[in-house]
Design an enzyme around this catalytic site. Sequence first.
Site, short mmCIF file in Angstrom:
data_model
loop_
_atom_site.label_atom_id
_atom_site.label_comp_id
_atom_site.label_asym_id
_atom_site.label_seq_id
_atom_site.Cartn_x
_atom_site.Cartn_y
_atom_site.Cartn_z
N TYR A 98 0.81 -1.21 0.00
CA TYR A 98 0.00 0.00 0.00
C TYR A 98 0.85 1.27 0.00
O TYR A 98 0.44 2.29 -0.54
CB TYR A 98 -0.97 -0.01 1.18
CG TYR A 98 -2.11 -0.98 0.96
CD1 TYR A 98 -3.24 -0.58 0.26
CD2 TYR A 98 -2.04 -2.29 1.41
CE1 TYR A 98 -4.29 -1.45 0.03
CE2 TYR A 98 -3.09 -3.18 1.19
CZ TYR A 98 -4.19 -2.76 0.49
OH TYR A 98 -5.23 -3.64 0.25
N GLU A 140 -7.95 -7.55 5.15
CA GLU A 140 -7.09 -8.61 4.65
C GLU A 140 -6.36 -9.33 5.77
O GLU A 140 -6.19 -10.55 5.73
CB GLU A 140 -6.11 -8.02 3.63
CG GLU A 140 -6.81 -7.58 2.35
CD GLU A 140 -6.11 -6.45 1.61
OE1 GLU A 140 -4.88 -6.27 1.81
OE2 GLU A 140 -6.80 -5.73 0.85
N TYR A 191 -14.03 -18.56 -4.53
CA TYR A 191 -13.14 -18.80 -5.66
C TYR A 191 -11.71 -19.00 -5.15
O TYR A 191 -11.39 -18.72 -3.99
CB TYR A 191 -13.17 -17.63 -6.65
CG TYR A 191 -12.90 -16.28 -6.02
CD1 TYR A 191 -11.61 -15.87 -5.72
CD2 TYR A 191 -13.95 -15.41 -5.73
CE1 TYR A 191 -11.36 -14.62 -5.13
CE2 TYR A 191 -13.72 -14.17 -5.14
CZ TYR A 191 -12.42 -13.79 -4.84
OH TYR A 191 -12.18 -12.58 -4.25
N GLN A 207 -8.55 -15.79 -11.27
CA GLN A 207 -9.46 -16.30 -10.26
C GLN A 207 -10.56 -17.13 -10.90
O GLN A 207 -11.14 -16.73 -11.91
CB GLN A 207 -10.06 -15.13 -9.46
CG GLN A 207 -9.04 -14.53 -8.51
CD GLN A 207 -9.19 -13.06 -8.25
OE1 GLN A 207 -9.87 -12.36 -8.98
NE2 GLN A 207 -8.53 -12.57 -7.22
N SER A 209 -14.04 -19.62 -9.88
CA SER A 209 -15.00 -20.06 -8.87
C SER A 209 -14.89 -21.57 -8.67
O SER A 209 -14.70 -22.33 -9.63
CB SER A 209 -16.42 -19.71 -9.30
OG SER A 209 -16.61 -18.32 -9.35
N THR A 278 -20.67 -21.18 -12.79
CA THR A 278 -19.75 -21.92 -11.94
C THR A 278 -19.97 -21.70 -10.44
O THR A 278 -20.03 -22.67 -9.68
CB THR A 278 -18.29 -21.65 -12.33
OG1 THR A 278 -18.06 -20.23 -12.40
CG2 THR A 278 -17.96 -22.28 -13.67
N PRO A 279 -20.08 -20.44 -9.94
CA PRO A 279 -20.34 -20.32 -8.50
C PRO A 279 -21.70 -20.86 -8.11
O PRO A 279 -21.89 -21.36 -6.99
CB PRO A 279 -20.24 -18.81 -8.24
CG PRO A 279 -20.47 -18.17 -9.56
CD PRO A 279 -19.93 -19.13 -10.57
N VAL A 391 -18.45 -11.08 -9.99
CA VAL A 391 -18.00 -10.48 -11.24
C VAL A 391 -16.68 -11.11 -11.67
O VAL A 391 -15.75 -11.22 -10.88
CB VAL A 391 -17.81 -8.96 -11.08
CG1 VAL A 391 -17.32 -8.34 -12.37
CG2 VAL A 391 -19.12 -8.32 -10.65
N PHE A 392 -16.60 -11.53 -12.91
CA PHE A 392 -15.35 -12.02 -13.49
C PHE A 392 -14.74 -10.87 -14.30
O PHE A 392 -15.03 -10.71 -15.48
CB PHE A 392 -15.59 -13.22 -14.41
CG PHE A 392 -16.24 -14.39 -13.74
CD1 PHE A 392 -16.12 -14.61 -12.38
CD2 PHE A 392 -16.97 -15.30 -14.48
CE1 PHE A 392 -16.72 -15.71 -11.76
CE2 PHE A 392 -17.58 -16.40 -13.88
CZ PHE A 392 -17.45 -16.59 -12.52
N GLY A 393 -13.94 -10.04 -13.66
CA GLY A 393 -13.35 -8.91 -14.36
C GLY A 393 -13.70 -7.61 -13.66
O GLY A 393 -13.94 -7.58 -12.46
#
Length: 403
Positions: A98, A140, A191, A207, A209, A278-279, A391-393
């Site tokens: 960071y 995190e 995922y 990534q 899922s 997939t998820p 979301v994929f992306g």
Amino acid sequence: MLSDQARQVVAATLSAVTDNIRAIADRFYQRLFAAHPELIDGLFNRGNQATGAQQQAIAGAVVAFARAQVESPEHPPERLLTRIGHKHASLGVEPGMYGIVHDNLMAAIADVLGDAVTPQVAAAWDEVYWLLAHALINIERGLYSGHGLTPRTVWRTWEVARRIPETDDVVTFVVRRVDDRLVRRSLPGQYVTALMPMPDGVRQPRQYSLSRADDGRHRQFSVKRIRGEGGPDGEVSTLMCQDLRVGDRVTLSAPYGDVVLDDSGRPVVFASAGIGVTPMAGMLSHLVTAESGLRVMVLHADVDEESFPLRGQVVADIAKLPGATLHVWYERGADSELAVDDVFAGLMDISQVQLPDDALYYLCGPLPFMRDVRGALIERGVAPSDIQYEVFGPDLWQADVED
């Protein structure tokens, strides 16, 4: 929470930053990779860098967070922060990153906005950045701790046990653990990140899922080969679909993801398109394993039945869930050989089915699909808080803030 002075400055400059955020993001990445070229290895998706998707993601996140601090400081954008935190944890992002991002982002803002970045403006946006950064660092830290891991131990080697062609463009991989360390089972909907070495030696993260419930020794995920339309094919998906074979080793992260099935008793509706199933397949598998009695409705849209990934698994699992139903939409016509409750021609239209009362909704698929379905649900009176999406992306950051 922003100081009063900083909030006034950010409010006055938000439109200028918003109007130039893409240029700022582009300049940020130029600076970042010039100073730290090692970061492209294992952390950043260079495919998204090439298309500009990565720049859109960071731009959307920063602007959405700053706007939330100005317009509703008493309501921090928790869903936005949690979603980013899970993405970062799956990549093994360390707190020290960071500081590097800060230095290059603030320099990029100064490069693009020039003399408009007075010391007062710089100080206000510095405050915004560190509020965002510290919130993510704390999230995190908790995610790593929850798995008993650190950013450097989030990765684990698995071996491909099965390779299952699903469609012309989708392959399912079943991997098994190669050591005796216990596997913490995933939550339904999560995922993993696959860290794949490319032919040029650079490791690239993607990534995927988890598409079936874990059994403690195996994990399953499905990969769609990305075929470029007027551009290059997806380098990681192409490599995995073409070259990853039974017996090969693959590096995967621990499972993360904030879109997790709520099985508290309310009906659930899964709405997906294409590889977005997939998820949903993973959640259905968890429900079967748990011998759930939840009312389940599955809505899926695809080009045609042959393009429907994991259709055999989905149909088999639905048959094991009392009262579960499957409704499909195919662009090429209303023909199906599956045991479905309804099959429609064209794009998904939720007005064609009777949705259960007081349901929770889970969406996954292309962004236009999710925007349309989410909007239709809200128009029908579904609370935004009852709609989750994966979301994929590039993400719908603003939708998270507005919720």
